[in-house]
Design an enzyme around this catalytic site. Structure first.
Site, PDB file in Angstrom:
ATOM      1  N   ARG A  44      30.285 116.178  -5.080  1.00 46.44           N
ATOM      2  CA  ARG A  44      31.073 115.264  -4.343  1.00 46.44           C
ATOM      3  C   ARG A  44      30.991 113.813  -4.722  1.00 46.44           C
ATOM      4  NH1 ARG A  44      29.146 116.996   1.834  1.00 46.44           N
ATOM      5  NH2 ARG A  44      29.764 114.755   1.940  1.00 46.44           N
ATOM      6  N   LYS A  49      22.151 120.521   7.065  1.00 48.54           N
ATOM      7  CA  LYS A  49      22.870 120.930   8.350  1.00 48.54           C
ATOM      8  C   LYS A  49      23.983 122.064   7.888  1.00 48.54           C
ATOM      9  CE  LYS A  49      24.587 116.828   9.762  1.00 48.54           C
ATOM     10  NZ  LYS A  49      24.223 116.004   8.414  1.00 48.54           N
ATOM     11  N   ARG A  56      25.821 105.982   3.436  1.00 50.95           N
ATOM     12  CA  ARG A  56      25.958 107.041   4.463  1.00 50.95           C
ATOM     13  C   ARG A  56      24.782 107.082   5.233  1.00 50.95           C
ATOM     14  NH1 ARG A  56      26.970 111.800   0.682  1.00 50.95           N
ATOM     15  NH2 ARG A  56      27.021 113.166   2.418  1.00 50.95           N
ATOM     16  N   ARG A  62      29.731 112.435  15.498  1.00 50.33           N
ATOM     17  CA  ARG A  62      28.833 111.516  14.828  1.00 50.33           C
ATOM     18  C   ARG A  62      28.662 110.084  15.505  1.00 50.33           C
ATOM     19  NH1 ARG A  62      29.539 113.919   9.603  1.00 50.33           N
ATOM     20  NH2 ARG A  62      28.471 112.982   7.782  1.00 50.33           N
ATOM     21  N   ARG A  94      23.139 118.001  -5.367  1.00 55.70           N
ATOM     22  CA  ARG A  94      23.799 118.907  -4.736  1.00 55.70           C
ATOM     23  C   ARG A  94      25.245 119.281  -5.311  1.00 55.70           C
ATOM     24  NH1 ARG A  94      24.975 117.957   1.698  1.00 55.70           N
ATOM     25  NH2 ARG A  94      26.284 116.149   1.107  1.00 55.70           N
TER      26      ARG A  94
HETATM   27  P1  AMP Z   1      29.751 115.366   5.407  1.00 56.16           P
HETATM   28  O1  AMP Z   1      30.575 116.404   4.809  1.00 56.16           O
HETATM   29  O2  AMP Z   1      29.429 115.710   7.012  1.00 56.16           O
HETATM   30  O3  AMP Z   1      28.540 114.547   4.806  1.00 56.16           O
HETATM   31  O4  AMP Z   1      30.913 114.014   5.832  1.00 56.16           O
HETATM   32  C1  AMP Z   1      31.475 113.587   4.647  1.00 56.16           C
HETATM   33  C2  AMP Z   1      32.236 112.200   5.099  1.00 56.16           C
HETATM   34  O5  AMP Z   1      33.343 112.642   5.847  1.00 56.16           O
HETATM   35  C3  AMP Z   1      31.187 111.339   5.943  1.00 56.16           C
HETATM   36  O6  AMP Z   1      30.523 110.404   5.264  1.00 56.16           O
HETATM   37  C4  AMP Z   1      32.310 110.453   6.654  1.00 56.16           C
HETATM   38  O7  AMP Z   1      32.954 109.545   5.749  1.00 56.16           O
HETATM   39  C5  AMP Z   1      33.351 111.608   7.059  1.00 56.16           C
HETATM   40  N1  AMP Z   1      33.205 112.474   8.246  1.00 56.16           N
HETATM   41  C6  AMP Z   1      32.620 113.549   8.444  1.00 56.16           C
HETATM   42  N2  AMP Z   1      32.504 113.746   9.767  1.00 56.16           N
HETATM   43  C7  AMP Z   1      33.077 112.749  10.451  1.00 56.16           C
HETATM   44  C8  AMP Z   1      32.832 112.372  11.611  1.00 56.16           C
HETATM   45  N3  AMP Z   1      32.448 113.298  12.635  1.00 56.16           N
HETATM   46  N4  AMP Z   1      33.130 111.048  12.157  1.00 56.16           N
HETATM   47  C9  AMP Z   1      33.734 110.213  11.003  1.00 56.16           C
HETATM   48  N5  AMP Z   1      33.548 110.763   9.731  1.00 56.16           N
HETATM   49  C10 AMP Z   1      33.219 111.714   9.190  1.00 56.16           C
END
Ligand code: AMP
Length: 216
Positions: free
Chosen positions: A162, A15, A173, A90, A129
Site C-alpha cells: 500500500r 486488526k 498514521r 476512528r 506488509r
Molecule cells: P486502514 O486500512 O484501516 O489502515 O485505513 C487506511 C486509511 O483509510 C487511513 O489512514 C485513513 O486515511 C482512511 N480511513 C480508514 N478508516 C477510516 C475512518 N474510520 N475514518 C477516517 N479515515 C479512515
C-alpha cells in the site's frame, strides 16, 4: 439480535488479520473502512478519489463521508446478523454515529477488543506488509510470507504494498491514531465494552486470547 464487534488499535497491530479470522470463526462479515475506501479508489468513484487524497497523507477521511459509507455498507443483507468492524469508528463523532446507526438496526456494539503494541513493532509490521489486490488478505514478508512471493495463497491474486504503508506515512498514521482515535479507548471502557489484548504476541496467540474473551 445482531452482533457488532469493533476492533480498536493502532495501524499495523493486526486488526485486519484478526478480523479475517473472527469472520471465519463467527460467520459475521468483516467490514473494513480502509478496504472500502481502497475498493472505491480502484473503481475510480468520487468517494474513492476524495478518500485517497487523505489516505496518501496518512490523515483521516472526513467523518461525514466515512459515516455515510459505513451506514450504506451495514444496511446490505450480508450484515443482517451483524459485523466485525475494522478501522471504524476512528473518532468520537464516528462512535456516536455508530451508536445511532446500530440502534436503528435494533443492535449495539457488543464488544471492543483493543489490541496494542509498541510503535517500533507497528512500523516494522506495516512496512513489511503485502496486501492482496482482490480481497485485502494480508501477509508479512518476514512473519507470515505467502507460499509464493507476490501471490495470495487464498485467491491467487497479486500482492502489493500500500502507498500509505511507507515508513514516514506510517509514523504519521500512528500520530493521527494517538490524537484522534485513542479517546475511543475511554469511550468504550466507560461503556464496559473494552477487552484489552497484548498485540505483541504472535497472531495465533492473539486469537487464542480474543476468542474466549468474546464468548463471555
Ligand atoms: P486502514 O486500512 O484501516 O489502515 O485505513 C487506511 C486509511 O483509510 C487511513 O489512514 C485513513 O486515511 C482512511 N480511513 C480508514 N478508516 C477510516 C475512518 N474510520 N475514518 C477516517 N479515515 C479512515
Amino acid at each position: 439480535m445482531a452482533t457488532y464487534i469493533v476492533l480498536l488499535g493502532p495501524p499495523g497491530v493486526g486488526k485486519g488479520t484478526q478480523a479475517e479470522i473472527l469472520a471465519e470463526k463467527t460467520g459475521l462479515v468483516h467490514v473494513s473502512s480502509g478496504d472500502l475506501f481502497r475498493e472505491n479508489f480502484k473503481n475510480q468513484t468520487e468517494l474513492g478519489k476524495l478518500a485517497k487524497s487523505f489516505m496518501d497523507k496518512g490523515e483521516l477521511v472526513p467523518d461525514d463521508v466515512t459515516i455515510s459509507m459505513i451506514r450504506e455498507r451495514l444496511t446490505r443483507p450480508d450484515c443482517q446478523a451483524g459485523a466485525i468492524l475494522d478501522g471504524f469508528p476512528r473518532t468520537p463523532a464516528q462512535a456516536d454515529a455508530l451508536e445511532v446507526m446500530l440502534s436503528g438496526f435494533k443492535g449495539r456494539v457488543d464488544a471492543v477488543p483493543y489490541i496494542t503494541a509498541d510503535e517500533a513493532v507497528l512500523v516494522e509490521r506495516v512496512s513489511g506488509r503485502w496486501t492482496c489486490r482482490a480481497s485485502g488478505h494480508i501477509y508479512h514478508e518476514k512473519f507470515s510470507p505467502p507460499k509464493e512471493t507476490g501471490v495470495c495463497d487464498l485467491d491467487g491474486s497479486e500482492l502489493y504494498q500500500r502507498d500509505d504503508d511507507k515508513v514516514e506515512t506510517v509514523r504519521k498514521r500512528i500520530k493521527v491514531y494517538l490524537t484522534q482515535t485513542t479517546p475511543l479507548v475511554d469511550y468504550y471502557r466507560q461503556r464496559g465494552k473494552l477487552i484489552e489484548i497484548d498485540g505483541m504476541q504472535a497472531v495465533e496467540d492473539v486469537t487464542a486470547v480474543l476468542l474466549p474473551a468474546l464468548k463471555k
